[in-house]
Design a protein around this motif. Structure first.
Motif, mmCIF file in Angstrom:
data_model
loop_
_atom_site.group_PDB
_atom_site.id
_atom_site.type_symbol
_atom_site.label_atom_id
_atom_site.label_comp_id
_atom_site.label_asym_id
_atom_site.label_seq_id
_atom_site.Cartn_x
_atom_site.Cartn_y
_atom_site.Cartn_z
ATOM 1 N N UNK A 106 0.874 -1.174 0.000
ATOM 2 C CA UNK A 106 0.000 0.000 0.000
ATOM 3 C C UNK A 106 0.910 1.223 0.000
ATOM 4 N N UNK A 107 0.578 2.183 -0.834
ATOM 5 C CA UNK A 107 1.366 3.411 -0.858
ATOM 6 C C UNK A 107 0.491 4.604 -0.506
ATOM 7 N N UNK A 108 1.125 5.674 -0.058
ATOM 8 C CA UNK A 108 0.439 6.919 0.284
ATOM 9 C C UNK A 108 1.405 8.067 0.070
ATOM 10 N N UNK A 109 0.862 9.231 -0.212
ATOM 11 C CA UNK A 109 1.681 10.428 -0.355
ATOM 12 C C UNK A 109 1.169 11.518 0.558
ATOM 13 N N UNK A 110 2.086 12.331 1.053
ATOM 14 C CA UNK A 110 1.711 13.488 1.871
ATOM 15 C C UNK A 110 2.471 14.702 1.369
ATOM 16 N N UNK A 111 1.904 15.865 1.589
ATOM 17 C CA UNK A 111 2.684 17.074 1.351
ATOM 18 C C UNK A 111 3.934 17.010 2.228
ATOM 19 N N UNK A 112 5.022 17.597 1.767
ATOM 20 C CA UNK A 112 6.267 17.494 2.524
ATOM 21 C C UNK A 112 6.145 18.083 3.926
ATOM 22 N N UNK A 113 5.219 19.030 4.120
ATOM 23 C CA UNK A 113 5.074 19.649 5.437
ATOM 24 C C UNK A 113 3.883 19.119 6.241
ATOM 25 N N UNK A 173 10.494 11.235 -3.022
ATOM 26 C CA UNK A 173 9.852 12.543 -3.041
ATOM 27 C C UNK A 173 9.454 12.823 -4.478
ATOM 28 N N UNK A 174 8.257 13.321 -4.662
ATOM 29 C CA UNK A 174 7.745 13.624 -5.998
ATOM 30 C C UNK A 174 7.538 15.130 -6.134
ATOM 31 N N UNK A 175 8.384 15.789 -6.925
ATOM 32 C CA UNK A 175 8.211 17.228 -7.128
ATOM 33 C C UNK A 175 6.907 17.545 -7.857
ATOM 34 N N UNK A 176 6.230 18.607 -7.389
ATOM 35 C CA UNK A 176 5.010 19.092 -8.034
ATOM 36 C C UNK A 176 4.061 17.942 -8.373
ATOM 37 N N UNK A 177 3.800 17.107 -7.390
ATOM 38 C CA UNK A 177 3.067 15.848 -7.565
ATOM 39 C C UNK A 177 1.564 16.028 -7.745
ATOM 40 N N UNK A 178 0.936 16.871 -6.888
ATOM 41 C CA UNK A 178 -0.508 17.099 -6.950
ATOM 42 C C UNK A 178 -0.799 18.589 -6.832
ATOM 43 N N UNK A 179 -1.924 19.003 -7.421
ATOM 44 C CA UNK A 179 -2.362 20.392 -7.328
ATOM 45 C C UNK A 179 -3.196 20.524 -6.059
ATOM 46 N N UNK A 201 -4.455 25.151 -4.554
ATOM 47 C CA UNK A 201 -4.201 26.146 -5.577
ATOM 48 C C UNK A 201 -2.835 26.139 -6.229
ATOM 49 N N UNK A 202 -1.965 25.193 -5.874
ATOM 50 C CA UNK A 202 -0.658 25.143 -6.537
ATOM 51 C C UNK A 202 -0.109 23.726 -6.566
ATOM 52 N N UNK A 203 0.801 23.477 -7.506
ATOM 53 C CA UNK A 203 1.459 22.172 -7.595
ATOM 54 C C UNK A 203 2.403 22.035 -6.421
ATOM 55 N N UNK A 204 2.250 20.949 -5.666
ATOM 56 C CA UNK A 204 3.002 20.798 -4.421
ATOM 57 C C UNK A 204 3.810 19.509 -4.412
ATOM 58 N N UNK A 205 4.995 19.590 -3.824
ATOM 59 C CA UNK A 205 5.858 18.422 -3.655
ATOM 60 C C UNK A 205 5.265 17.495 -2.602
ATOM 61 N N UNK A 206 5.476 16.204 -2.786
ATOM 62 C CA UNK A 206 4.970 15.189 -1.860
ATOM 63 C C UNK A 206 6.063 14.214 -1.468
ATOM 64 N N UNK A 207 5.957 13.730 -0.252
ATOM 65 C CA UNK A 207 6.758 12.588 0.187
ATOM 66 C C UNK A 207 5.941 11.336 -0.088
ATOM 67 N N UNK A 208 6.581 10.317 -0.631
ATOM 68 C CA UNK A 208 5.915 9.073 -0.981
ATOM 69 C C UNK A 208 6.293 8.002 0.025
ATOM 70 N N UNK A 209 5.270 7.280 0.495
ATOM 71 C CA UNK A 209 5.447 6.238 1.508
ATOM 72 C C UNK A 209 4.859 4.935 1.004
ATOM 73 N N UNK A 210 5.384 3.837 1.513
ATOM 74 C CA UNK A 210 4.813 2.534 1.212
ATOM 75 C C UNK A 210 4.921 1.640 2.435
#
Length: 186
Positions: A134-141, A159-165, A168-177
């Motif tokens: 199972x994977x999940x992503x969170x905003x870096x903060x 880490x996925x740069x500009x992963x989801x909008x 109101x803006x494209x935001x980096x996410x940390x990816x977890x599994x």
């Protein structure tokens, strides 16, 4: 097992979502809107209404029926939805993986309910769906969500740069599994 109700904590139950949940989901989302704004996409006003939740749940239930998703709600002692947890993009075969998304009502936050529900979902994903990962992503903060995932055995794998909008803006996410088992696919 997947379609059953599961006690989580403090009188709360994790159960499959139904169209009967649209009213309580709309109320919970409206109540939690400002609280969740930093972590959510910008939503149209209709999203926060029962009609908006009918549209959202109808799509999720169609994905469930097609084996692509499993939506649950966190229900309180009066069976009102006060959170939502979804395994989406379920892929079987040799991959046997899904993505996890979740939120909990602002009035229920900080009580360990997300941690308990995510832990239960991982058990259901392993034992009921036979998933390997199972994977999940969170905003870096988003430290609170990262704590939930860490307590449930998730590990950061990228880490996925500009992963989801988000908000109101494209935001980096940390990816977890979380690897659920190392047995062969079943």
């Amino acid at each position: 097992m997947i379609d059953d109700s599961h006690p989580v904590a403090d009188g709360m139950t994790l159960r499959p979502a139904t169209l009967g949940d649209v009213g309580s989901l709309a109320a919970s989302l409206t109540r939690s809107r400002a609280y969740m704004r930093p972590w959510e996409p910008v939503r149209p006003e209709e999203f926060y209404t029962p009609q908006g939740q009918i549209q959202r749940l109808t799509g999720l239930l169609a994905d469930r029926d097609g084996g692509r998703a499993m939506p649950w709600v966190l229900a309180d002692g009066e069976d009102r939805a006060v959170g939502s947890f979804t395994l989406a993009n379920i892929v079987l075969g040799p991959f046997r993986s899904a993505g996890l998304g979740y939120w909990v009502d602002v009035d229920q936050a900080g009580r360990g309910l997300a941690t308990a529900a995510v832990g239960r979902i991982c058990e259901l994903a392993r034992d009921g769906l036979g998933l390997h990962r199972v994977e999940a992503g969170t905003l870096v903060d988003n430290a609170a969500s990262q704590r939930v995932l860490a307590k449930c055995g998730f590990e950061q794998f990228g880490t996925a740069p500009r992963y989801l909008h988000i908000n109101g803006e494209w935001r980096d996410h940390r990816l977890f599994q979380r690897i659920l088992h190392d047995g062969p696919p079943r």
